[in-house]
Design a protein around this motif. Structure first.
Motif, PDB file in Angstrom:
ATOM      1  N   GLU A   3      63.314-110.617  48.386  1.00  0.00           N
ATOM      2  CA  GLU A   3      61.928-110.805  48.791  1.00  0.00           C
ATOM      3  C   GLU A   3      61.378-109.484  49.317  1.00  0.00           C
ATOM      4  OE1 GLU A   3      60.348-114.133  50.421  1.00  0.00           O
ATOM      5  OE2 GLU A   3      61.879-115.540  49.724  1.00  0.00           O
ATOM      6  N   LYS A   4      60.083-109.303  49.123  1.00  0.00           N
ATOM      7  CA  LYS A   4      59.418-108.109  49.623  1.00  0.00           C
ATOM      8  C   LYS A   4      58.878-108.403  51.024  1.00  0.00           C
ATOM      9  CE  LYS A   4      58.021-106.525  45.023  1.00  0.00           C
ATOM     10  NZ  LYS A   4      56.886-106.201  44.130  1.00  0.00           N
ATOM     11  N   VAL A   5      59.279-107.546  51.980  1.00  0.00           N
ATOM     12  CA  VAL A   5      58.909-107.764  53.381  1.00  0.00           C
ATOM     13  C   VAL A   5      58.271-106.501  53.941  1.00  0.00           C
ATOM     14  CG1 VAL A   5      59.672-108.535  55.649  1.00  0.00           C
ATOM     15  CG2 VAL A   5      60.961-109.231  53.600  1.00  0.00           C
ATOM     16  N   ALA A   6      57.072-106.639  54.504  1.00  0.00           N
ATOM     17  CA  ALA A   6      56.441-105.542  55.237  1.00  0.00           C
ATOM     18  C   ALA A   6      56.724-105.745  56.716  1.00  0.00           C
ATOM     19  CB  ALA A   6      54.941-105.515  54.989  1.00  0.00           C
ATOM     20  N   ASP A  74      55.833-110.566  49.996  1.00  0.00           N
ATOM     21  CA  ASP A  74      56.026-112.012  50.147  1.00  0.00           C
ATOM     22  C   ASP A  74      55.992-112.430  51.610  1.00  0.00           C
ATOM     23  OD1 ASP A  74      56.742-112.407  47.284  1.00  0.00           O
ATOM     24  OD2 ASP A  74      58.515-111.226  47.844  1.00  0.00           O
ATOM     25  N   ASN A  75      56.326-111.483  52.501  1.00  0.00           N
ATOM     26  CA  ASN A  75      56.423-111.768  53.934  1.00  0.00           C
ATOM     27  C   ASN A  75      55.905-110.577  54.733  1.00  0.00           C
ATOM     28  OD1 ASN A  75      58.575-114.181  53.706  1.00  0.00           O
ATOM     29  ND2 ASN A  75      59.275-112.486  52.424  1.00  0.00           N
ATOM     30  N   VAL A  76      55.265-110.868  55.873  1.00  0.00           N
ATOM     31  CA  VAL A  76      54.817-109.809  56.777  1.00  0.00           C
ATOM     32  C   VAL A  76      55.342-110.112  58.169  1.00  0.00           C
ATOM     33  CG1 VAL A  76      52.873-108.554  57.764  1.00  0.00           C
ATOM     34  CG2 VAL A  76      52.708-109.462  55.431  1.00  0.00           C
ATOM     35  N   LEU A  77      56.093-109.158  58.734  1.00  0.00           N
ATOM     36  CA  LEU A  77      56.602-109.257  60.095  1.00  0.00           C
ATOM     37  C   LEU A  77      55.797-108.328  60.993  1.00  0.00           C
ATOM     38  CD1 LEU A  77      58.630-109.870  62.391  1.00  0.00           C
ATOM     39  CD2 LEU A  77      60.164-108.166  61.363  1.00  0.00           C
ATOM     40  N   PHE A  78      55.075-108.899  61.956  1.00  0.00           N
ATOM     41  CA  PHE A  78      54.326-108.123  62.946  1.00  0.00           C
ATOM     42  C   PHE A  78      55.216-107.909  64.158  1.00  0.00           C
ATOM     43  CE2 PHE A  78      50.979-110.043  60.478  1.00  0.00           C
ATOM     44  CZ  PHE A  78      49.945-109.128  60.491  1.00  0.00           C
ATOM     45  N   ILE A  79      55.351-106.662  64.563  1.00  0.00           N
ATOM     46  CA  ILE A  79      56.133-106.391  65.763  1.00  0.00           C
ATOM     47  C   ILE A  79      55.563-105.166  66.469  1.00  0.00           C
ATOM     48  CG2 ILE A  79      57.932-105.130  64.544  1.00  0.00           C
ATOM     49  CD1 ILE A  79      59.823-107.045  66.390  1.00  0.00           C
ATOM     50  N   LEU A 105      53.797-115.237  57.265  1.00  0.00           N
ATOM     51  CA  LEU A 105      53.656-114.341  58.413  1.00  0.00           C
ATOM     52  C   LEU A 105      54.646-114.738  59.505  1.00  0.00           C
ATOM     53  CD1 LEU A 105      49.759-114.144  58.886  1.00  0.00           C
ATOM     54  CD2 LEU A 105      51.211-112.836  57.310  1.00  0.00           C
ATOM     55  N   ILE A 106      55.201-113.738  60.171  1.00  0.00           N
ATOM     56  CA  ILE A 106      56.074-113.964  61.321  1.00  0.00           C
ATOM     57  C   ILE A 106      55.874-112.800  62.284  1.00  0.00           C
ATOM     58  CG2 ILE A 106      58.052-112.800  60.227  1.00  0.00           C
ATOM     59  CD1 ILE A 106      59.853-114.900  61.676  1.00  0.00           C
ATOM     60  N   HIS A 107      56.024-113.066  63.565  1.00  0.00           N
ATOM     61  CA  HIS A 107      55.924-111.964  64.527  1.00  0.00           C
ATOM     62  C   HIS A 107      57.091-112.012  65.498  1.00  0.00           C
ATOM     63  CE1 HIS A 107      54.851-113.650  68.505  1.00  0.00           C
ATOM     64  NE2 HIS A 107      54.287-114.640  67.831  1.00  0.00           N
TER      65      HIS A 107
END
Length: 338
Positions: A3-6, A74-79, A105-107
């Motif tokens: 999966e593609k994750v930013a 496919d996914n974005v992780l905010f941190i 989305l996930i943080h």
């Protein structure tokens, strides 16, 4: 399946979560605003400002272009720090709309927005259109980046109102040293993760003053009690606060010198001025802003939070740590339960 994750934010925890996702076989794009940090990461494969003595795989790449980080994800992780989440989310929303993407989305940020008192998932929900996201989740728990870097067995939780999304991220992150549980109480998980930083400040201050295990245990236990009171007032499950994102996170953050909140508190206990601590730290100390938000929020909701109030007085009213402790210890006696 790859999966593609930013990963938006390349601090210690952001870069370590990016490393885990990379190790698990995903296509990870790590975004950092600072070009010098990006160049160091791509050329030296290090992130020395946040993680000393750790080398990242050469295949991992960082970028200071949000458009590049989000391309086809496919996914974005905010941190990112809680106080800049809204502005970053607005930029992300615009790019997702332009690229016609709808990622999960996930943080992993641990704080509340100052002024609005909103949790990070609420900020993301407001700023990122439902057309540009599948769902919103949060990852939290007792997890110092330095320990994960050593592959210290780590247990965390992923919470979402949509359990399929929580299970999606459970599979994405979990490996043989990073175990992930799921939870549907996103309110409790976010409140526990944010407010534990206040308790960590207090624990560091106690240590700086030379107090021992009795005082530390008292602070953590009563800290959980008042965090739970606030969380339950918002509809959180009280059991969440005895779990990984509650007591678990408090234990690791309030006992580890790797915690920047603990280190800041320790220096307060030693008599150092807050402005000097913030300047010397060079990194965001989430517990400071969170204590201001929670102080106002507790008054607004009529929730008794004596430890938070004491720490707020030290940070904002020039009260000494010794005076704050004396006031806490001489409060009127009451029942432990209820």
């Amino acid at each position: 399946m790859t999966e593609k994750v930013a990963v938006i934010g390349a601090g210690s925890w952001g870069s370590m979560l990016a490393y885990i996702l990379h190790q698990n076989g995903n296509d990870v794009r790590l975004y950092a605003r600072n070009l010098d940090q990006v160049n160091e990461f791509n050329q030296e494969h290090t992130n020395t400002r946040y993680l000393k003595d750790f080398t990242f795989p050469e295949e991992m790449k960082a970028t200071n272009s949000l458009e590049e980080a989000l391309d086809g994800v496919d996914n974005v992780l905010f941190i990112v720090p809680s106080q800049v989440t809204r502005s970053v989310a607005k930029q992300v929303n615009s790019i997702l709309a332009e690229q016609k993407l709808q990622p999960y989305l996930i943080h992993g940020s641990k704080g509340l927005e100052k002024g609005s008192f909103k949790r990070i998932s609420q900020v993301l929900e407001e700023e990122i259109s439902a057309a540009n996201r599948k769902s919103i989740s949060v990852i939290s728990g007792p997890s110092q980046a330095e320990g994960v870097a050593k592959q210290d067995p780590t247990l965390i939780t992923v919470a979402s109102e949509d359990m399929k999304s929580a299970e999606h991220f459970q599979k994405l992150f979990m490996n043989d040293y990073f175990r992930v549980y799921t939870n549907n109480d996103i309110i409790g998980v976010e409140i526990g993760g944010a407010l534990k930083n206040i308790i960590a400040l207090g624990a560091g201050a106690l240590y700086g003053l030379g107090y021992g295990d009795n005082a530390k245990a008292a602070l953590m236990t009563r800290g959980v009690a008042e965090i739970s009171r606030l969380g339950v007032s918002f509809g959180a499950n009280p059991q969440t606060f005895t779990g990984l994102s509650g007591m678990g996170d408090i234990i690791v953050t309030a006992t580890s010198s790797d915690s920047r909140n603990w280190r800041a508190g320790y220096q307060l206990g030693k008599g150092k001025k807050l402005d000097d601590i913030v300047s010397d730290m060079g990194m965001v100390i989430e517990g400071i802003a969170t204590s201001e938000a929670v102080f106002d929020l507790a008054k607004e909701r009529g929730v008794e939070m004596p430890i938070t109030n004491a720490i707020h007085s030290v940070l904002n009213d020039d009260e000494t740590v010794q005076t704050a402790i004396a006031k806490l210890m001489t409060r009127e006696g009451r029942s432990e339960i209820g």
